[in-house]
Write a protein that holds these residues in place. Structure first.
Motif, mmCIF file in Angstrom:
data_model
loop_
_atom_site.group_PDB
_atom_site.id
_atom_site.type_symbol
_atom_site.label_atom_id
_atom_site.label_comp_id
_atom_site.label_asym_id
_atom_site.label_seq_id
_atom_site.Cartn_x
_atom_site.Cartn_y
_atom_site.Cartn_z
ATOM 1 N N ALA A 42 0.800 -1.226 0.000
ATOM 2 C CA ALA A 42 0.000 0.000 0.000
ATOM 3 C C ALA A 42 0.828 1.268 0.000
ATOM 4 C CB ALA A 42 -0.940 -0.001 1.204
ATOM 5 N N GLY A 43 1.861 1.339 0.814
ATOM 6 C CA GLY A 43 2.547 2.604 1.012
ATOM 7 C C GLY A 43 3.899 2.662 0.348
ATOM 8 N N PRO A 44 4.349 3.845 -0.092
ATOM 9 C CA PRO A 44 5.629 3.969 -0.777
ATOM 10 C C PRO A 44 6.830 3.987 0.156
ATOM 11 C CG PRO A 44 4.579 6.106 -0.648
ATOM 12 C CD PRO A 44 3.602 5.118 -0.079
ATOM 13 N N LYS A 45 6.600 4.115 1.454
ATOM 14 C CA LYS A 45 7.721 4.247 2.381
ATOM 15 C C LYS A 45 7.786 3.113 3.382
ATOM 16 C CE LYS A 45 9.380 8.047 0.708
ATOM 17 N NZ LYS A 45 10.680 8.027 0.017
ATOM 18 N N GLU A 46 7.276 1.939 3.011
ATOM 19 C CA GLU A 46 7.373 0.793 3.895
ATOM 20 C C GLU A 46 8.839 0.374 4.049
ATOM 21 O OE1 GLU A 46 3.608 -1.928 3.043
ATOM 22 O OE2 GLU A 46 4.474 -1.044 1.250
ATOM 23 N N LYS A 47 9.112 -0.287 5.141
ATOM 24 C CA LYS A 47 10.491 -0.640 5.486
ATOM 25 C C LYS A 47 11.052 -1.681 4.524
ATOM 26 C CE LYS A 47 13.291 -2.110 9.430
ATOM 27 N NZ LYS A 47 13.250 -2.565 10.837
ATOM 28 N N VAL A 48 12.260 -1.425 4.059
ATOM 29 C CA VAL A 48 12.978 -2.374 3.210
ATOM 30 C C VAL A 48 14.281 -2.748 3.910
ATOM 31 C CG1 VAL A 48 14.158 -2.720 1.021
ATOM 32 C CG2 VAL A 48 11.992 -1.492 1.074
ATOM 33 N N GLU A 49 14.366 -3.998 4.312
ATOM 34 C CA GLU A 49 15.585 -4.481 4.956
ATOM 35 C C GLU A 49 16.483 -5.208 3.976
ATOM 36 O OE1 GLU A 49 14.547 -6.936 8.238
ATOM 37 O OE2 GLU A 49 13.988 -5.258 9.538
ATOM 38 N N ASN A 50 15.862 -5.887 3.014
ATOM 39 C CA ASN A 50 16.611 -6.725 2.087
ATOM 40 C C ASN A 50 16.224 -6.394 0.649
ATOM 41 O OD1 ASN A 50 17.267 -8.265 4.519
ATOM 42 N ND2 ASN A 50 15.257 -9.185 4.238
ATOM 43 N N VAL A 51 17.184 -6.493 -0.226
ATOM 44 C CA VAL A 51 16.925 -6.350 -1.662
ATOM 45 C C VAL A 51 17.469 -7.572 -2.390
ATOM 46 C CG1 VAL A 51 17.555 -5.113 -3.762
ATOM 47 C CG2 VAL A 51 16.824 -3.839 -1.748
ATOM 48 N N ILE A 52 16.635 -8.145 -3.242
ATOM 49 C CA ILE A 52 17.068 -9.219 -4.141
ATOM 50 C C ILE A 52 16.958 -8.664 -5.557
ATOM 51 C CG2 ILE A 52 16.734 -11.603 -4.893
ATOM 52 C CD1 ILE A 52 15.312 -12.126 -2.223
ATOM 53 N N TYR A 53 18.086 -8.492 -6.177
ATOM 54 C CA TYR A 53 18.216 -7.853 -7.484
ATOM 55 C C TYR A 53 18.423 -8.972 -8.496
ATOM 56 C CZ TYR A 53 19.860 -3.727 -10.268
ATOM 57 O OH TYR A 53 20.010 -2.687 -11.158
ATOM 58 N N MET A 54 17.465 -9.208 -9.372
ATOM 59 C CA MET A 54 17.509 -10.346 -10.277
ATOM 60 C C MET A 54 17.652 -9.851 -11.718
ATOM 61 S SD MET A 54 14.970 -12.976 -8.358
ATOM 62 C CE MET A 54 16.025 -14.348 -8.852
ATOM 63 N N ILE A 55 18.723 -10.284 -12.368
ATOM 64 C CA ILE A 55 19.076 -9.761 -13.693
ATOM 65 C C ILE A 55 19.074 -10.892 -14.724
ATOM 66 C CG2 ILE A 55 20.838 -8.574 -15.044
ATOM 67 C CD1 ILE A 55 21.762 -7.215 -12.472
ATOM 68 N N PRO A 56 18.041 -10.932 -15.586
ATOM 69 C CA PRO A 56 18.063 -11.896 -16.693
ATOM 70 C C PRO A 56 18.844 -11.290 -17.858
ATOM 71 C CG PRO A 56 15.960 -10.744 -16.660
ATOM 72 C CD PRO A 56 16.790 -10.164 -15.538
ATOM 73 N N ASP A 57 20.096 -11.627 -17.961
ATOM 74 C CA ASP A 57 20.988 -10.978 -18.926
ATOM 75 C C ASP A 57 20.482 -11.186 -20.354
ATOM 76 O OD1 ASP A 57 23.379 -10.345 -20.565
ATOM 77 O OD2 ASP A 57 24.383 -10.273 -18.636
ATOM 78 N N GLY A 135 26.370 -2.642 7.179
ATOM 79 C CA GLY A 135 26.347 -3.817 8.045
ATOM 80 C C GLY A 135 25.530 -4.970 7.507
ATOM 81 N N LYS A 136 25.055 -4.859 6.272
ATOM 82 C CA LYS A 136 24.259 -5.929 5.687
ATOM 83 C C LYS A 136 25.154 -7.004 5.077
ATOM 84 C CE LYS A 136 20.380 -2.865 4.519
ATOM 85 N NZ LYS A 136 19.385 -3.503 5.403
ATOM 86 N N SER A 137 24.646 -8.226 5.032
ATOM 87 C CA SER A 137 25.334 -9.300 4.334
ATOM 88 C C SER A 137 25.038 -9.191 2.843
ATOM 89 C CB SER A 137 24.883 -10.659 4.861
ATOM 90 O OG SER A 137 25.283 -10.817 6.210
ATOM 91 N N THR A 138 25.928 -9.779 2.022
ATOM 92 C CA THR A 138 25.785 -9.631 0.577
ATOM 93 C C THR A 138 26.049 -10.948 -0.140
ATOM 94 O OG1 THR A 138 28.110 -8.950 0.357
ATOM 95 C CG2 THR A 138 26.453 -7.200 0.629
ATOM 96 N N GLY A 139 25.468 -11.076 -1.331
ATOM 97 C CA GLY A 139 25.666 -12.287 -2.112
ATOM 98 C C GLY A 139 25.595 -12.038 -3.601
ATOM 99 N N LEU A 140 26.287 -12.889 -4.352
ATOM 100 C CA LEU A 140 26.289 -12.849 -5.816
ATOM 101 C C LEU A 140 26.089 -14.265 -6.346
ATOM 102 C CD1 LEU A 140 29.364 -10.500 -6.407
ATOM 103 C CD2 LEU A 140 26.951 -9.893 -6.708
ATOM 104 N N MET A 276 22.365 -10.299 -5.444
ATOM 105 C CA MET A 276 22.178 -10.194 -6.892
ATOM 106 C C MET A 276 22.201 -11.594 -7.490
ATOM 107 S SD MET A 276 23.191 -10.274 -10.229
ATOM 108 C CE MET A 276 24.933 -10.726 -10.090
ATOM 109 N N VAL A 277 21.185 -11.892 -8.293
ATOM 110 C CA VAL A 277 21.082 -13.187 -8.966
ATOM 111 C C VAL A 277 20.995 -12.934 -10.467
ATOM 112 C CG1 VAL A 277 19.698 -15.269 -9.271
ATOM 113 C CG2 VAL A 277 19.889 -14.214 -6.989
ATOM 114 N N GLU A 278 21.921 -13.528 -11.239
ATOM 115 C CA GLU A 278 21.913 -13.336 -12.688
ATOM 116 C C GLU A 278 21.579 -14.624 -13.420
ATOM 117 O OE1 GLU A 278 24.713 -11.614 -16.302
ATOM 118 O OE2 GLU A 278 25.605 -12.964 -14.814
#
Length: 455
Positions: A42-57, A135-140, A276-278
């Protein structure tokens, strides 16, 4: 399996305001095609703790449309369409993956072939590095070598994308918590057939990485505590992974396996994560004009997206963003003047064009036998002769199959068309409208309330 969910971003609806900040576009500015039904949240300012960025090359709307017909129903991302993004690089209207990836990772345009540097050679901070600073963990994750252009741009800074040995060193130095893909050759010394002076895998183990090399080892790798500095390195092939069509005959994991395990590890971090997942080989299929490879690797990518959205639905604080970096091959929906397309016909094709070409004998007298053994099609004498006489039998086989499936191609390289952006989760509507590829990481950073700036 999943304990906690983060955000997966697919597109944005932010524009740069007069004061230099990002502001939400009004609903009236959103195009009619920017999604359907109710907003994801519903709202544009809801909390975002994690991002999963998916790239279909290499993927664009033509791939999406053909895949929908191939599957026989909407893909998981279809209902989350938000907008489009422009892909041009600093020195060309048609980008390569290094320049496109740098823009999508850092928000800064650069020249083709350049990884993590601006056009003047200065290092630029990436959304992955900014997440680490918070301080976030990261992955590729990738089905190419993990040191290939797209994953490389998130955790390394080199003048040439071809310098994968240096990229491997920088990725380890960057302390990426999870790295899964191919490319073992770039982590082992020359004495073992690799590209390094030292064994980076052994070095990684000393720095807290668990090293795995098969699907079974990956799925059994329990008790990796990122809160305690433990990390995961999976290198499942010397070079890239196999195409999805023959992955089952190997010990390599699927893209959905790698996505699921990455989330399992990263979600333990109470500060959140960036992943990030490619789907790397959709692009390679486009270069080969291979509709079978393209559709089956898109299917594998969709299965990975399903894992991400499943987690995001449970978690509520995860943004999933899905956006290709450019289009490859100039794929068309329909070909040869026929008002139809039939990509579902490639479901029964059992090998890539490249694999079939390798089975041809020296005089290509077995064309009919090989192609009919791997496809549901009956070749005419003219079809056989065309493949026998072709300068590149792989491309000839792929064009034959494409013609049967009414899938067209205009190039064997990249094209410069705009690319769809899809997003699910809190603040996903921020990806609506016509964006630039540099907007994507800026919107993610704004959503996670982290700073993204030049180094």
């Amino acid at each position: 399996m999943f304990k906690k969910l983060s955000i997966i971003a697919l597109g944005t609806g932010l524009i740069l305001g007069a004061g230099g900040g990002w502001v939400q576009q009004a609903d009236a500015q959103k195009p009619d095609w920017a999604g359907k039904g109710k907003p994801d949240h519903a709202g544009p300012k809801e909390k975002v703790e994690n991002v999963i960025y998916m790239i279909p090359d290499g993927f664009n709307a033509d791939y999406a449309t053909n895949y929908r017909w191939y599957k026989g129903e909407d893909a998981v991302w279809d209902e989350h369409l938000k907008g489009l993004h422009k892909t041009y690089s600093e020195d060309s209207r048609v980008t390569d993956s290094a320049a496109a990836g740098t823009a999508m990772a850092s928000g800064v345009k650069t020249t083709n072939g350049t990884v993590g540097l601006d056009e003047e050679g200065n290092e630029v901070e990436t959304i992955l590095e900014a997440s680490e600073d918070q301080g976030k963990s990261t992955g590729l994750v990738a089905t190419s070598t993990i040191t290939h252009a797209t994953p490389a741009v998130f955790a390394s800074h080199v003048e040439s994308r071809d310098n994968e040995a240096e990229i491997a060193k920088q990725m380890l130095a960057n302390d990426v918590d999870v790295m899964l893909g191919g490319g073992k050759d770039f982590f082992v010394p020359e004495s073992e057939g690799g590209e390094q002076e030292e064994n980076l895998i052994e070095q990684a183990k000393e720095e807290g990485y668990t090293s795995v090399e098969t699907q079974e080892e990956l799925m059994d790798a329990d008790d990796i505590d990122v809160e305690d500095g433990e990390k995961l390195l999976g290198l499942f092939a010397d070079g890239p992974l196999n195409p999805e069509i023959d992955r089952e005959s190997t010990e390599q994991p699927s893209l959905s396996d790698m996505t699921e395990r990455s989330i399992d590890v990263l979600e333990q971090d109470k500060d959140g994560f960036f992943l990030m997942v490619e789907g790397s080989q959709i692009d390679w299929a486009g270069h080969d004009n291979d509709p079978t490879w393209a559709m089956k690797d898109t299917e594998a990518f969709e299965q990975a997206v399903e894992k991400a959205i499943e987690f995001a639905e449970e978690d509520g604080n995860t943004l999933v963003v899905i956006a290709g970096d450019h289009e490859t091959g100039g794929m068309t929906v329909g070909s040869n003047g026929v008002y139809d397309t039939k990509p579902e016909l490639v479901k029964d094709v059992t090998a890539t064009g490249a694999a079939m070409a390798e089975e041809l004998n020296e005089d290509r007298s077995n064309v009919e036998e090989v192609v009919e053994d791997h496809t549901p099609f009956d070749l005419t004498e003219e079809d056989v002769q065309t493949i026998q006489e072709a300068e590149d039998p792989k491309m000839a086989i792929n064009h034959y199959i494409s013609d049967e499936a009414l899938v067209g191609w205009t190039s064997s390289a990249h094209t410069g068309v705009d690319i769809p952006v899809y997003a699910y989760g809190p603040q996903s509507d921020s990806f609506s409208g016509l964006l630039d590829n540099t907007d994507l990481p800026k919107i993610m950073a704004e959503a996670m309330k982290i700073d993204l700036a030049d180094k």
